[in-house]
Design a protein around this motif. Structure first.
Motif, PDB file in Angstrom:
ATOM      1  N   ALA A 127       1.058  -1.013  -0.026  1.00 51.45           N
ATOM      2  CA  ALA A 127      -0.093   0.192   0.079  1.00 51.45           C
ATOM      3  C   ALA A 127       0.791   1.424   0.265  1.00 51.45           C
ATOM      4  O   ALA A 127       1.680   1.301   0.962  1.00 51.45           O
ATOM      5  CB  ALA A 127      -0.964   0.036   1.098  1.00 51.45           C
ATOM      6  N   PRO A 128       0.727   2.247  -0.707  1.00 48.20           N
ATOM      7  CA  PRO A 128       1.734   3.247  -1.158  1.00 48.20           C
ATOM      8  C   PRO A 128       1.808   4.468  -0.059  1.00 48.20           C
ATOM      9  O   PRO A 128       1.490   5.475  -0.558  1.00 48.20           O
ATOM     10  CB  PRO A 128       1.332   3.901  -2.472  1.00 48.20           C
ATOM     11  CG  PRO A 128      -0.005   3.618  -2.638  1.00 48.20           C
ATOM     12  CD  PRO A 128      -0.302   2.464  -1.789  1.00 48.20           C
ATOM     13  N   TYR A 129       1.755   3.871   1.085  1.00 50.10           N
ATOM     14  CA  TYR A 129       1.838   4.744   2.331  1.00 50.10           C
ATOM     15  C   TYR A 129       3.241   5.190   2.433  1.00 50.10           C
ATOM     16  O   TYR A 129       4.090   4.820   3.239  1.00 50.10           O
ATOM     17  CB  TYR A 129       1.244   4.106   3.374  1.00 50.10           C
ATOM     18  CG  TYR A 129      -0.325   3.952   3.573  1.00 50.10           C
ATOM     19  CD1 TYR A 129      -1.178   5.022   2.996  1.00 50.10           C
ATOM     20  CD2 TYR A 129      -0.578   2.681   3.858  1.00 50.10           C
ATOM     21  CE1 TYR A 129      -2.392   4.788   2.551  1.00 50.10           C
ATOM     22  CE2 TYR A 129      -1.952   2.512   3.917  1.00 50.10           C
ATOM     23  CZ  TYR A 129      -2.968   3.439   3.368  1.00 50.10           C
ATOM     24  OH  TYR A 129      -4.265   3.120   3.411  1.00 50.10           O
ATOM     25  N   THR A 130       3.687   6.170   1.384  1.00 50.78           N
ATOM     26  CA  THR A 130       5.312   6.339   1.640  1.00 50.78           C
ATOM     27  C   THR A 130       5.606   7.813   2.391  1.00 50.78           C
ATOM     28  O   THR A 130       6.667   8.243   2.330  1.00 50.78           O
ATOM     29  CB  THR A 130       5.842   6.536   0.133  1.00 50.78           C
ATOM     30  OG1 THR A 130       4.915   7.314  -0.742  1.00 50.78           O
ATOM     31  CG2 THR A 130       5.750   5.007  -0.298  1.00 50.78           C
ATOM     32  N   VAL A 167       4.616   8.983  -7.095  1.00 51.24           N
ATOM     33  CA  VAL A 167       4.929   7.443  -6.735  1.00 51.24           C
ATOM     34  C   VAL A 167       6.383   7.487  -6.412  1.00 51.24           C
ATOM     35  O   VAL A 167       7.117   6.474  -5.640  1.00 51.24           O
ATOM     36  CB  VAL A 167       4.595   6.608  -7.923  1.00 51.24           C
ATOM     37  CG1 VAL A 167       5.252   5.053  -7.665  1.00 51.24           C
ATOM     38  CG2 VAL A 167       3.166   6.654  -7.906  1.00 51.24           C
ATOM     39  N   GLY A 168       7.200   8.554  -7.071  1.00 50.35           N
ATOM     40  CA  GLY A 168       8.827   8.442  -6.834  1.00 50.35           C
ATOM     41  C   GLY A 168       9.415   7.588  -8.057  1.00 50.35           C
ATOM     42  O   GLY A 168      10.591   7.268  -7.450  1.00 50.35           O
ATOM     43  N   ALA A 228      13.058   2.616   0.975  1.00 49.23           N
ATOM     44  CA  ALA A 228      13.057   2.969   2.150  1.00 49.23           C
ATOM     45  C   ALA A 228      11.661   3.329   2.674  1.00 49.23           C
ATOM     46  O   ALA A 228      11.065   2.849   3.654  1.00 49.23           O
ATOM     47  CB  ALA A 228      14.226   3.596   2.963  1.00 49.23           C
ATOM     48  N   PRO A 229      11.196   4.327   2.081  1.00 46.25           N
ATOM     49  CA  PRO A 229       9.818   4.850   2.384  1.00 46.25           C
ATOM     50  C   PRO A 229       8.792   3.877   2.362  1.00 46.25           C
ATOM     51  O   PRO A 229       7.909   3.985   3.058  1.00 46.25           O
ATOM     52  CB  PRO A 229       9.603   6.191   1.332  1.00 46.25           C
ATOM     53  CG  PRO A 229      11.140   6.435   1.120  1.00 46.25           C
ATOM     54  CD  PRO A 229      11.893   5.245   1.038  1.00 46.25           C
ATOM     55  N   MET A 230       8.907   3.218   1.446  1.00 41.93           N
ATOM     56  CA  MET A 230       7.754   1.910   1.108  1.00 41.93           C
ATOM     57  C   MET A 230       8.049   0.907   2.196  1.00 41.93           C
ATOM     58  O   MET A 230       7.054   0.466   2.685  1.00 41.93           O
ATOM     59  CB  MET A 230       8.114   1.473  -0.250  1.00 41.93           C
ATOM     60  CG  MET A 230       6.997   0.317  -0.504  1.00 41.93           C
ATOM     61  SD  MET A 230       5.044   0.925  -0.553  1.00 41.93           S
ATOM     62  CE  MET A 230       5.329   1.560  -2.281  1.00 41.93           C
TER      63      MET A 230
END
Length: 273
Positions: A127-130, A167-168, A228-230
């Protein structure tokens, strides 16, 4: 991302607001509903390949989320309507099915579970909670910019903005995708749904207080090659959900293989029976 694996039976399911959803069913066994991420649907994305991996053990349902593919779109949009859509598909599947969501589809499934939608078990992948934030440290808000691009008819620019700024993804990716006309056409066709993803994902910031309300047993997965954020986001949501398990899939990226996910789902969903 497209595939030509075996097709199933196509159904039309009505959401409470009258939106017709295109749903596909294949296989035999306990019901399992797949929830896709951005751009993806029945004919584009990972769902069909995964359904073919699992059809020997589950009756698999996967669908075009509203505004995509063969599904309708009733305005105005609200995350609550997408939760109702998922509930309608679950009702079609019967009882309290297993649910698997990937990317923004994982966020949608988590929001549905937090809202009390009945599920037997829930599994999510990235889930893209970055933790995307604005310059002032508050959660970044991209929806207005996406909507402005779409109003101006700049669907390609909206896709590029979503991929790179939200999204990065590497800046060269949209240029690469433009060299794959079939893929680019599918993505630009779904560009109108990108502002919806900003809402479903809470502007890419994990809604931890809501996730603490999830009571269904949940498997939270992340690829071993995730940025790392993901990776941090998946650890945070696993920590917030009371009945959760966190797994890292070695060697996997956001484009996780169907075989790798299928093995995890077979294990997790059958362990509770």
């Amino acid at each position: 991302m497209t595939n030509t694996k075996e097709a199933g039976t196509v159904l039309s399911v009505l959401s409470p607001d009258g939106t017709a959803l295109s749903v596909e069913r294949m296989g035999t066994g306990p019901s399992l509903v797949l929830v896709d991420g951005a751009f993806c649907g029945r004919t584009f994305g990972p769902a069909r390949a995964l359904a073919n991996e699992l059809k020997d053990a589950f009756t698999v349902y996967f669908y075009d989320r509203r505004g995509r593919g063969d599904s309708g779109e009733t305005m105005p949009y609200a995350t609550e309507r997408e939760i109702e859509d998922l509930q309608a598909v679950l009702n079609e599947a019967g009882g309290s099915p297993y649910v698997y969501g990937i990317s923004s589809g994982a966020a949608l499934a988590l929001e549905a579970a937090a809202a009390g939608v009945p599920m037997r078990r829930l599994a999510t992948y990235e889930a893209p909670y970055t933790g995307v934030q604005g310059a002032d440290g508050t959660p970044g808000s991209h929806r207005e910019h996406l909507e402005a691009l779409l109003r101006d008819g700049k669907r390609g620019s909206a896709v590029s903005y979503f991929l790179v700024k939200m999204v990065g993804a590497p800046a060269f990716l949209p240029y690469l995708l433009r060299l794959m006309p079939g893929v680019w056409k599918k993505q630009t066709a779904a560009a109108n749904t990108l502002p919806y993803e900003a809402r479903v994902t809470n502007d890419f910031v994990a809604p931890l207080e809501r996730l603490r309300q999830v009571t269904v047993p949940t498997l939270v997965m992340v690829g071993g090659k995730a940025a790392a954020p993901m990776a941090a986001g998946q650890k945070a949501i696993a920590g917030a959900i009371p009945s959760s398990e966190h797994r890292i899939l070695d060697g996997q990226t956001h484009q996780v293989s169907a075989a790798a996910i299928a093995a995890q789902l077979r294990d997790f969903f059958t362990s509770g029976t």
